[in-house]
Design an enzyme around this catalytic site. Structure first.
Site, PDB file in Angstrom:
ATOM      1  N   ASP A   1       0.817  -1.226   0.000  1.00 22.56           N
ATOM      2  CA  ASP A   1       0.000   0.000   0.000  1.00 22.56           C
ATOM      3  C   ASP A   1       0.847   1.271   0.000  1.00 22.56           C
ATOM      4  O   ASP A   1       0.317   2.378   0.095  1.00 22.56           O
ATOM      5  CB  ASP A   1      -0.958   0.006   1.204  1.00 22.56           C
ATOM      6  CG  ASP A   1      -0.222  -0.188   2.513  1.00 22.56           C
ATOM      7  OD1 ASP A   1       1.039  -0.131   2.517  1.00 22.56           O
ATOM      8  OD2 ASP A   1      -0.893  -0.398   3.544  1.00 22.56           O
TER       9      ASP A   1
ATOM     10  N   ARG B   1       6.954  27.059   1.008  1.00 22.18           N
ATOM     11  CA  ARG B   1       6.505  28.218   0.226  1.00 22.18           C
ATOM     12  C   ARG B   1       5.117  28.714   0.627  1.00 22.18           C
ATOM     13  O   ARG B   1       4.750  29.834   0.333  1.00 22.18           O
ATOM     14  CB  ARG B   1       6.578  27.911  -1.275  1.00 22.18           C
ATOM     15  CG  ARG B   1       8.018  27.915  -1.785  1.00 22.18           C
ATOM     16  CD  ARG B   1       8.128  27.541  -3.246  1.00 22.18           C
ATOM     17  NE  ARG B   1       7.823  26.137  -3.468  1.00 22.18           N
ATOM     18  CZ  ARG B   1       7.729  25.570  -4.661  1.00 22.18           C
ATOM     19  NH1 ARG B   1       7.924  26.297  -5.732  1.00 22.18           N
ATOM     20  NH2 ARG B   1       7.473  24.290  -4.777  1.00 22.18           N
ATOM     21  N   GLN B   2       4.328  27.865   1.296  1.00 19.38           N
ATOM     22  CA  GLN B   2       3.023  28.346   1.835  1.00 19.38           C
ATOM     23  C   GLN B   2       3.328  28.868   3.242  1.00 19.38           C
ATOM     24  O   GLN B   2       3.060  28.212   4.248  1.00 19.38           O
ATOM     25  CB  GLN B   2       2.006  27.185   1.845  1.00 19.38           C
ATOM     26  CG  GLN B   2       0.646  27.529   2.458  1.00 19.38           C
ATOM     27  CD  GLN B   2      -0.282  28.307   1.538  1.00 19.38           C
ATOM     28  OE1 GLN B   2      -0.084  28.363   0.328  1.00 19.38           O
ATOM     29  NE2 GLN B   2      -1.292  28.934   2.101  1.00 19.38           N
TER      30      GLN B   2
ATOM     31  N   ASP C   1      14.046  37.058 -10.891  1.00 18.77           N
ATOM     32  CA  ASP C   1      13.081  38.014 -10.340  1.00 18.77           C
ATOM     33  C   ASP C   1      13.724  38.762  -9.174  1.00 18.77           C
ATOM     34  O   ASP C   1      14.838  38.448  -8.744  1.00 18.77           O
ATOM     35  CB  ASP C   1      11.783  37.312  -9.896  1.00 18.77           C
ATOM     36  CG  ASP C   1      12.036  36.191  -8.899  1.00 18.77           C
ATOM     37  OD1 ASP C   1      12.968  36.315  -8.081  1.00 18.77           O
ATOM     38  OD2 ASP C   1      11.289  35.191  -8.946  1.00 18.77           O
TER      39      ASP C   1
ATOM     40  N   LYS D   1       9.775  39.440 -12.587  1.00 12.70           N
ATOM     41  CA  LYS D   1       8.829  38.365 -12.915  1.00 12.70           C
ATOM     42  C   LYS D   1       7.488  38.618 -12.234  1.00 12.70           C
ATOM     43  O   LYS D   1       7.440  39.099 -11.114  1.00 12.70           O
ATOM     44  CB  LYS D   1       9.414  37.041 -12.415  1.00 12.70           C
ATOM     45  CG  LYS D   1       8.492  35.846 -12.493  1.00 12.70           C
ATOM     46  CD  LYS D   1       9.158  34.596 -11.924  1.00 12.70           C
ATOM     47  CE  LYS D   1       8.826  34.394 -10.470  1.00 12.70           C
ATOM     48  NZ  LYS D   1       9.357  33.141  -9.905  1.00 12.70           N
TER      49      LYS D   1
ATOM     50  N   ARG E   1       4.092  36.305 -11.288  1.00 10.96           N
ATOM     51  CA  ARG E   1       3.534  34.948 -11.339  1.00 10.96           C
ATOM     52  C   ARG E   1       2.052  35.035 -11.681  1.00 10.96           C
ATOM     53  O   ARG E   1       1.281  35.706 -11.008  1.00 10.96           O
ATOM     54  CB  ARG E   1       3.744  34.223  -9.999  1.00 10.96           C
ATOM     55  CG  ARG E   1       3.222  32.805 -10.047  1.00 10.96           C
ATOM     56  CD  ARG E   1       3.776  31.909  -8.951  1.00 10.96           C
ATOM     57  NE  ARG E   1       5.148  31.461  -9.139  1.00 10.96           N
ATOM     58  CZ  ARG E   1       5.545  30.568 -10.030  1.00 10.96           C
ATOM     59  NH1 ARG E   1       4.662  30.025 -10.864  1.00 10.96           N
ATOM     60  NH2 ARG E   1       6.798  30.220 -10.120  1.00 10.96           N
TER      61      ARG E   1
ATOM     62  N   SER F   1      10.969  24.341  -9.724  1.00  7.18           N
ATOM     63  CA  SER F   1       9.863  23.414  -9.523  1.00  7.18           C
ATOM     64  C   SER F   1       9.417  22.894 -10.895  1.00  7.18           C
ATOM     65  O   SER F   1       9.916  21.882 -11.380  1.00  7.18           O
ATOM     66  CB  SER F   1       8.744  24.123  -8.762  1.00  7.18           C
ATOM     67  OG  SER F   1       7.657  23.270  -8.575  1.00  7.18           O
TER      68      SER F   1
HETATM   69  C1  R5P Z   1       9.739  31.547  -6.248  1.00  5.15           C
HETATM   70  O1  R5P Z   1       9.557  32.260  -5.284  1.00  5.15           O
HETATM   71  C2  R5P Z   1      10.964  30.729  -6.320  1.00  5.15           C
HETATM   72  O2  R5P Z   1      12.091  31.512  -6.062  1.00  5.15           O
HETATM   73  C3  R5P Z   1      11.141  30.055  -7.673  1.00  5.15           C
HETATM   74  O3  R5P Z   1      11.346  31.055  -8.658  1.00  5.15           O
HETATM   75  C4  R5P Z   1       9.936  29.241  -8.045  1.00  5.15           C
HETATM   76  O4  R5P Z   1       9.568  28.396  -7.005  1.00  5.15           O
HETATM   77  C5  R5P Z   1      10.221  28.425  -9.273  1.00  5.15           C
HETATM   78  O5  R5P Z   1       9.070  27.724  -9.645  1.00  5.15           O
HETATM   79  P1  R5P Z   1       8.903  27.179 -11.127  1.00  5.15           P
HETATM   80  O6  R5P Z   1      10.126  26.377 -11.449  1.00  5.15           O
HETATM   81  O7  R5P Z   1       7.644  26.337 -11.056  1.00  5.15           O
HETATM   82  O8  R5P Z   1       8.726  28.369 -12.012  1.00  5.15           O
END
Ligand code: R5P
Length: 288
Positions: free
Chosen positions: A38, A95-96, A165, A188, A190, A218
């Site tokens: 599982d 990040r949260q 950014d 940048k 988002r 990410s």
């Molecule tokens: C944002 O605050 C971080 O510094 C990265 O720029 C972000 O987490 C990158 O995410 P992704 O690769 O999904 O654009």
């Protein structure tokens, strides 16, 4: 002192043990070959930790690694360790770090509350918002992982470092001080979890080799957008460098626009090229 590695962080844990000249305690992660059907996690310490100061190294990403972390802390305590230092190389859910909308959980606080509680202290690296560590139930410290990237970039043909950014300017600045290359930045915005918009800005990159430096990759959306901007302005070579390489979703496709991708071993991946073991070993030595 003894070092234990969770399955998300075995290579880094071994490196930290080597740096500290401490014994590494092996862990079995499967009760039977193939693990539980599982998907539940399992841990068994294969060496003694009785009366030891134990350093547990485990990244809390992806989610099952949090469960494994909790199992390991109890196994270490039950086996009689006298002190437990938790090293969380990449702090998943970091990040949260606030309640962006009413009703949300402050995930970084929630995870911190649970993973830190069984440790005497916690060390993590380049966490999104180090202030969140003040809410943890034990002393917690953020270690800078960017110097490891600076060390790596020093021995490359990179001409310029670029922060994708405003938030990443501090990363490019730190890396620049170590590798001795100048830095610049983009702006940048988002749009959503998968989309970012970069404000075009004239950069002096024609014919140059440029390394984009960030804390996290990410989906690779941020890096890909910045890399396309660099290409359109005539950059000869584009390198992406991050501390934490998650590489989720279409990251591998997004990152094709880069000539090279570099990540540390806070998250193990095919792009892991530099170890942050020296940074963690120095911080552990400084604990006293
Ligand atoms: C944002 O605050 C971080 O510094 C990265 O720029 C972000 O987490 C990158 O995410 P992704 O690769 O999904 O654009």
């Amino acid at each position: 002192m003894k070092v234990v590695g969770g399955s998300a962080s075995v290579p880094l844990a071994r490196e930290i043990a080597r740096e500290l000249r401490a014994a590494y305690v092996e862990v079995a992660f499967e009760k039977h070959p193939g693990g539980f059907p599982d998907g539940e996690r399992y841990v068994r310490l294969l060496g003694s930790v009785a009366d030891e100061h134990v350093v547990l190294v485990q990244t809390t990403h992806p989610d099952p690694m949090i469960v494994e972390f909790l199992l390991l802390t109890d196994a270490i305590h039950d086996a009689g360790a006298r002190r437990l230092t938790a090293v969380v190389p990449y702090f998943g859910y970091g990040r949260q770090d606030k309640r962006f909308s009413e009703g949300e959980a402050v995930s970084a606080e929630t995870i911190g509350k649970h993973v830190a509680v069984a440790a005497n202290e916690l060390l993590t690296m380049t966490i999104h918002n180090p202030d969140i560590l003040k809410t943890f139930p034990v002393p917690a410290r953020d270690i800078d992982g960017i110097p490891a990237l600076g060390r790596y970039l020093k021995n490359t043909d990179v001409d310029l470092l670029l922060a994708p950014d405003g938030n990443a300017i501090r990363f490019a600045k730190t890396a620049s001080a170590i590798c001795g290359k100048p830095y610049d930045h983009l702006e940048k915005e988002r749009i959503d979890s998968y989309t970012v918009k970069i404000t075009p800005k004239k950069l002096d990159v024609r014919g140059k080799s440029v390394a984009i430096v960030d804390d996290v990759i990410s989906t690779g959306g941020t890096i890909a957008t910045a890399a396309r901007e660099l290409r359109s302005q005539g950059a000869r070579r584009v390198i992406a460098a991050c501390v934490h390489g998650l590489f989720v979703g279409k990251a591998n496709v997004n990152l094709r626009v880069c000539d090279e991708v570099i990540a540390t071993d806070t998250v193990q991946s095919p792009y892991t090229k530099v170890s942050v073991a020296p940074e963690f070993a120095a911080a552990i030595r400084a604990l006293g």
